[in-house]
Design a protein around this motif. Structure first.
Motif, mmCIF file in Angstrom:
data_model
loop_
_atom_site.group_PDB
_atom_site.id
_atom_site.type_symbol
_atom_site.label_atom_id
_atom_site.label_comp_id
_atom_site.label_asym_id
_atom_site.label_seq_id
_atom_site.Cartn_x
_atom_site.Cartn_y
_atom_site.Cartn_z
ATOM 1 N N LEU A 164 0.481 -1.276 -0.360
ATOM 2 C CA LEU A 164 0.302 0.008 -0.155
ATOM 3 C C LEU A 164 0.643 1.103 0.272
ATOM 4 O O LEU A 164 1.616 0.948 0.043
ATOM 5 N N ASP A 180 -17.781 -3.038 4.351
ATOM 6 C CA ASP A 180 -16.883 -3.122 5.546
ATOM 7 C C ASP A 180 -16.683 -3.508 6.869
ATOM 8 O O ASP A 180 -15.917 -4.389 6.814
ATOM 9 N N GLY A 223 -15.637 -6.994 -0.110
ATOM 10 C CA GLY A 223 -15.928 -6.284 0.165
ATOM 11 C C GLY A 223 -16.622 -4.789 -0.279
ATOM 12 O O GLY A 223 -16.213 -3.137 -0.016
ATOM 13 N N GLN A 267 -7.761 -4.976 3.968
ATOM 14 C CA GLN A 267 -6.461 -5.176 3.163
ATOM 15 C C GLN A 267 -6.007 -3.586 3.237
ATOM 16 O O GLN A 267 -4.746 -2.809 2.542
ATOM 17 N N SER A 268 -6.718 -2.423 2.904
ATOM 18 C CA SER A 268 -6.890 -1.463 2.270
ATOM 19 C C SER A 268 -6.446 -0.623 2.832
ATOM 20 O O SER A 268 -6.495 1.323 2.927
ATOM 21 N N ARG A 308 -12.645 7.945 4.508
ATOM 22 C CA ARG A 308 -13.380 7.369 4.306
ATOM 23 C C ARG A 308 -14.358 7.480 5.257
ATOM 24 O O ARG A 308 -14.013 7.149 6.127
ATOM 25 N N LEU A 331 -2.670 7.265 3.185
ATOM 26 C CA LEU A 331 -4.584 6.599 2.976
ATOM 27 C C LEU A 331 -4.769 7.613 4.388
ATOM 28 O O LEU A 331 -5.790 7.978 4.070
ATOM 29 N N ARG A 373 -11.107 -7.870 2.361
ATOM 30 C CA ARG A 373 -10.547 -7.017 1.595
ATOM 31 C C ARG A 373 -10.383 -5.829 1.840
ATOM 32 O O ARG A 373 -9.389 -4.873 1.780
ATOM 33 N N ALA A 374 -11.349 -4.807 2.541
ATOM 34 C CA ALA A 374 -11.338 -3.502 3.157
ATOM 35 C C ALA A 374 -10.005 -3.396 4.123
ATOM 36 O O ALA A 374 -9.598 -2.805 4.214
ATOM 37 N N SER A 391 -5.274 1.380 6.112
ATOM 38 C CA SER A 391 -3.350 1.552 7.011
ATOM 39 C C SER A 391 -3.006 1.003 7.980
ATOM 40 O O SER A 391 -4.404 1.043 8.948
#
Length: 330
Positions: A19, A89, A86, A250-251, A30, A25, A247-248, A253
């Motif tokens: 990332l 979340d 994903g 891993q995105s 978000r 990030l 999935r969320a 920080s």
């Protein structure tokens, strides 16, 4: 496939995926999405809202959370699928939903693992409870962040009963999870699925002879008004698992993962403690209505446990160890 432990380890190292730097990030606002099936005001919902408040405060509004109450995103199966893709979340899902996919998780739903709300609270804080969540990344694509609970469940009967034998032949509304179904079938009941909003009317019009539910929900719905007997089974409870989409996750920080995990644990700790504190009050409220209160002798459970474990230990090998831990918790 990443394991839960490797996800957590990688999260601590900030290296789950290649990332951008955490600072980059965090610079992007978000809004996380969390789904659950319980209605506004439910203790699980209150915990979810608290997580969102903490995230907003700790990040000065850079990280926020929208809570979708009362199944707005679909049932728990649908939310699990959204976590896997994903599209969602986070979610607070009943152990029954997760246990349908991971049988070892369903072991926590087995009868007489614990025999009180207090013991249930202690159980979900034991190392074995978190170990049960280790397979989730591989099996479901989600990460287990912690447990919430409900109070121990009771049976409400529209006819006079004096103990476990009274359940034989009873049309009993239950949660449809196989772990509960097998238990009540061993007791001779006829498990009958009824949608939650229709349960009170089903009892009132004789569609079912009885129902089982946790103490909190039972008092909120005032099942004493359509019942002659409240049997305190002290047998099963329905915990909740706070899940993050793999999935969320891993995105996010490293900093955000740590913050979400800590905020979730803190909120669930409060939820668990409040549920324990409220349980005796609810029992006193029911006693005040004059409903007949039945508590089966603990010895009556022994043959049921033996028969149940013949069915479930092959499917959920962790069950004997879970019983050993549960037996130490009072």
């Amino acid at each position: 496939m990443l394991s839960r432990r490797s996800l957590l380890t990688a999260a601590a190292a900030g290296a789950v995926l290649p990332l951008a730097a955490p600072g980059v990030l965090r610079a992007q606002t978000r809004d996380l999405r969390l789904g659950l099936i319980t209605p506004p005001g439910h203790p699980w919902n209150n915990a979810a809202l608290k997580v969102g408040e903490v995230l907003k405060e700790k990040t000065a509004g850079k990280l926020t959370m929208t809570v979708f109450h009362a199944g707005q995103l679909g049932n728990e199966g649908a939310m699990m699928q959204q976590l896997q893709t994903g599209a969602l979340d986070l979610a607070f899902l009943q152990a029954a939903e997760v246990g349908n996919r991971v049988p070892n998780v369903a072991a926590i739903l087995a009868p007489y693992v614990v025999r009180s709300t207090e013991a249930a609270a202690k159980l979900v804080r034991q190392p074995i409870a978190m170990q049960m969540l280790d397979p989730l990344p591989k099996e479901t694509g989600t990460l287990g962040l912690g447990w919430g609970i409900t109070s121990i469940r009771a049976v409400f009967s529209a006819k006079q009963i004096d103990g476990l034998a009274g359940l034989k032949g009873m049309k009993l509304r239950i949660n449809t999870t196989p772990a509960f179904r097998d238990f009540y079938q061993l007791l001779g009941a006829a498990p009958t699925p009824i949608p939650t909003p229709q349960v009170f009317d089903a009892m009132a019009n004789g569609q079912v002879d009885g129902l089982e539910a946790d103490l909190d929900f039972s008092w909120n719905q005032r099942f004493d008004k359509v019942s002659k007997v409240m049997m305190r089974m002290d047998a099963v409870f329905m915990p909740m698992i706070a899940l993050a989409s793999g999935r969320a996750w891993q995105s996010l920080s490293e900093e955000d993962r740590k913050l979400i995990a800590e905020a979730t644990k803190a909120a669930l700790d409060v939820q668990v403690d409040e549920t324990v504190a409220n349980a005796p009050k609810i029992i006193k409220d029911f006693e005040g209505t004059g409903i007949k209160m039945v508590v089966p002798p603990a010895a009556d459970s022994a043959p049921i446990i033996a028969e149940y474990d013949k069915i479930w230990v092959p499917k959920a090998p962790i069950l004997p160890e879970l019983r050993k831990v549960g037996a130490t918790l009072g």
